[in-house]
Design an enzyme around this catalytic site. Structure first.
Site, PDB file in Angstrom:
ATOM      1  N   ARG A  77       5.228  24.224 -63.341  1.00 42.01           N
ATOM      2  CA  ARG A  77       6.376  23.478 -62.815  1.00 42.01           C
ATOM      3  C   ARG A  77       5.839  22.332 -61.957  1.00 42.01           C
ATOM      4  NH1 ARG A  77      10.061  24.740 -57.689  1.00 42.01           N
ATOM      5  NH2 ARG A  77      11.336  22.899 -57.961  1.00 42.01           N
ATOM      6  N   HIS A 121      12.224  16.237 -56.299  1.00 44.18           N
ATOM      7  CA  HIS A 121      11.599  17.063 -55.253  1.00 44.18           C
ATOM      8  C   HIS A 121      11.386  16.144 -54.043  1.00 44.18           C
ATOM      9  CE1 HIS A 121       9.186  20.978 -54.702  1.00 44.18           C
ATOM     10  NE2 HIS A 121       9.144  20.366 -53.542  1.00 44.18           N
ATOM     11  N   GLU A 166      15.610  22.475 -53.822  1.00 39.99           N
ATOM     12  CA  GLU A 166      15.995  22.814 -52.450  1.00 39.99           C
ATOM     13  C   GLU A 166      16.975  21.810 -51.843  1.00 39.99           C
ATOM     14  OE1 GLU A 166      12.466  23.746 -50.153  1.00 39.99           O
ATOM     15  OE2 GLU A 166      11.950  25.369 -51.498  1.00 39.99           O
ATOM     16  N   ASN A 294      14.011  29.741 -54.653  1.00 43.48           N
ATOM     17  CA  ASN A 294      12.789  29.574 -53.865  1.00 43.48           C
ATOM     18  C   ASN A 294      12.916  30.481 -52.652  1.00 43.48           C
ATOM     19  OD1 ASN A 294      12.400  27.538 -55.707  1.00 43.48           O
ATOM     20  ND2 ASN A 294      12.282  25.870 -54.224  1.00 43.48           N
ATOM     21  N   TYR A 296      10.876  32.549 -49.430  1.00 42.89           N
ATOM     22  CA  TYR A 296       9.654  32.689 -48.642  1.00 42.89           C
ATOM     23  C   TYR A 296       9.760  33.698 -47.508  1.00 42.89           C
ATOM     24  CZ  TYR A 296       7.835  28.528 -50.940  1.00 42.89           C
ATOM     25  OH  TYR A 296       7.384  27.659 -51.879  1.00 42.89           O
ATOM     26  N   GLU A 353       9.961  29.278 -56.804  1.00 44.52           N
ATOM     27  CA  GLU A 353       8.884  29.202 -55.807  1.00 44.52           C
ATOM     28  C   GLU A 353       8.840  30.506 -55.020  1.00 44.52           C
ATOM     29  OE1 GLU A 353       8.897  25.938 -52.992  1.00 44.52           O
ATOM     30  OE2 GLU A 353       9.407  24.500 -54.574  1.00 44.52           O
TER      31      GLU A 353
HETATM   32  O1  IFM Z   1       5.854  22.883 -49.887  1.00 43.84           O
HETATM   33  C1  IFM Z   1       7.185  23.288 -49.947  1.00 43.84           C
HETATM   34  C2  IFM Z   1       7.820  22.833 -51.243  1.00 43.84           C
HETATM   35  O2  IFM Z   1       7.737  21.471 -51.417  1.00 43.84           O
HETATM   36  C3  IFM Z   1       9.271  23.223 -51.258  1.00 43.84           C
HETATM   37  N1  IFM Z   1       9.442  24.615 -50.968  1.00 43.84           N
HETATM   38  C4  IFM Z   1       8.758  25.173 -49.838  1.00 43.84           C
HETATM   39  C5  IFM Z   1       7.288  24.799 -49.870  1.00 43.84           C
HETATM   40  C6  IFM Z   1       6.578  25.373 -48.646  1.00 43.84           C
HETATM   41  O3  IFM Z   1       7.145  24.849 -47.485  1.00 43.84           O
END
Ligand code: IFM
Length: 448
Positions: A77, A121, A166, A294, A296, A353
């Site tokens: 990606r 992006h 995002e 995405n 985290y 992500e």
């Molecule tokens: O680096 C970023 C990415 O560009 C978008 N999602 C989160 C990642 C980590 O912060």
């Protein structure tokens, strides 16, 4: 030994984004994006870092594809830099910019790696920002034109597309919290931008259906998970409000054709209003082929009067953090996935992500990033649990292939499974690269 095993159908990938890795900022006709302007303005990015050279993937893409090949991923990606392919923001394409992506795509396909393109992006051409950027509806039309041109250029070879990455970051983090480009602190601007991004997404989907009828398209919202701190209704309500901002605001319009009423009221109390034009919601809610996610981090959500718009305090579960300071909450990944299916139904999901920031350096030729491996094990186990719970997950795409320009954090924060020396641009595979390679090969991993 306990093992986690996945079916052969699950696709594995790695992700990057144009401004974070390409460099070549002033080469071959590329015009500046809002991130060039923002990062070259003192005080916006740590250490004054910028993406002028980044990982130099503009020149080293063949080496990067070789790393992908040996990693064994099914897909890669990456995103297109709008200002590289269309330097005026609309109109004429820049043949050299288009060639860069055509060469990259051909290189990937020659190595049996499926390209997955993200159209946006965050690197909006500065020339469009000068005319109002995403606050202006003109940018919606410009995006549609750019998207259509990319579908025409690459749609014969690339069948998997993502419109917007995002949207929460591109709107609220950038225009309300002021942390990302263009660095505004204005709630009304952020609400306008969020809505325009979603309309632009819908218009791109409409164009896609005509140009690439055999392709699949989705978008990639980011969200964490807020678990209520206690069963008390005030904690449950506070957590819900926090999640509405990350999740429902960007998903209800796409999957239900409406914005969440409770959030509209919260914004209205702050004198920020949704400016809907007739037909907008129909455009936004075009059927899409998959939902990206995405993920985290996450926390417990506790009610706290006076804490921001949503009166929710994010209480970390424990003291475990990645090196960017984000709490680790792998169970939240499972919870959000199950919740997405419960809320929006059977739409296929790609994890577009997931990954961790750890800033290990090269020592005697290797990078021992065991913490990243632990993070990945925990999160991929949650993914496995979600699949077993019936969530229709099609793929897992790790962020990131390379250490890169981590936006306002600059180059100090490293998310890659490949270390990049930003002086020499030398790449060194980390232990996590080898671990991920084995995981892909074996379709799983031992938990011990
Ligand atoms: O680096 C970023 C990415 O560009 C978008 N999602 C989160 C990642 C980590 O912060």
């Amino acid at each position: 030994m306990t093992t986690i095993e996945f079916s052969k159908e699950l696709k594995w990938g790695a992700a990057t984004a144009s401004y974070q890795i390409e460099g070549g900022a002033r080469e071959d006709g590329r015009s500046p994006s809002i991130w060039d302007t923002f990062s070259h303005t003192k005080g916006n990015v740590k250490n004054g870092d910028h993406g002028d050279t980044a990982c130099n993937s503009y020149h080293l893409y063949k080496e990067d594809v070789q790393h992908l090949k040996e990693l064994g991923v099914d897909l890669y990606r990456f995103s297109i830099s709008w200002s590289r392919v269309m330097p005026e923001g609309t109109g004429e394409l820049n043949p050299k910019g288009v060639d860069y992506y055509r060469n990259l795509i051909e290189e990937l396909i020659a190595h049996d790696i499926e390209p997955m393109i993200t159209l946006y992006h965050w690197d909006l051409p500065q020339i469009l920002q000068d005319r109002g950027g995403w606050e202006s509806r003109e940018t919606i039309e410009a995006f549609k034109e750019y998207a259509e041109a990319m579908f025409k250029e690459f749609g014969d070879k690339v069948k998997s597309w993502i419109t917007i990455n995002e949207p929460w970051c591109a709107s609220f983090l950038s225009n309300y919290l002021g942390i990302h480009a263009p660095g505004k602190q204005d709630l009304q601007a952020a609400v306008d931008v969020s809505h325009h991004l979603l309309v632009a997404h819908g218009k791109a989907v409409q164009a896609f259906r005509k140009v690439v009828p055999d392709g699949q398209i989705g978008y990639a919202p980011n969200m964490g998970w807020l678990e209520p701190y206690s069963p008390a209704s005030e904690d449950r309500d506070a957590s819900r409000r926090g999640m509405l901002w990350q999740k429902e605001w960007f998903m209800d319009p796409v999957f239900k054709g409406s914005y969440p009423e409770e959030l509209l009221q919260i914004f209205e109390k702050e004198n920020a209003f949704l400016k809907l034009e007739s037909g907008d919601l129909e455009v936004i809610s075009q059927p899409i082929d998959f939902m990206g996610l995405n993920y985290y981090s996450g926390s417990l959500g506790r009610h706290k009067e006076g804490s921001g718009l949503f009166e929710v305090e994010e209480v970390p579960l424990d003291n475990r953090r990645t090196d960017i300071g984000w709490p680790i909450y792998a169970d939240g990944f499972f919870k959000v996935l199950v919740n997405l299916r419960e809320t929006y139904g059977e739409i296929p999901i790609y994890i577009t992500e997931n990954g961790a920031c750890y800033n290990h350096e090269v020592q005697e030729g290797s990078v021992n990033d065991q913490e990243r491996i632990d993070y990945l094990k925990q999160h991929i186990t949650s993914l496995h649990r979600a699949i077993k719970a019936g969530v229709p997950i099609k793929g897992y795409i790790l962020w990131s292939l390379l250490d890169n320009f981590e936006w306002a954090e600059g180059y100090d924060k490293r998310f890659g499974i490949i270390h990049v020396n930003f002086e020499t641009l030398e790449r060194t595979r980390k232990e996590s690269y080898h671990w991920y390679k084995n995981t892909i090969k074996n379709k799983g991993f031992p938990l011990t």
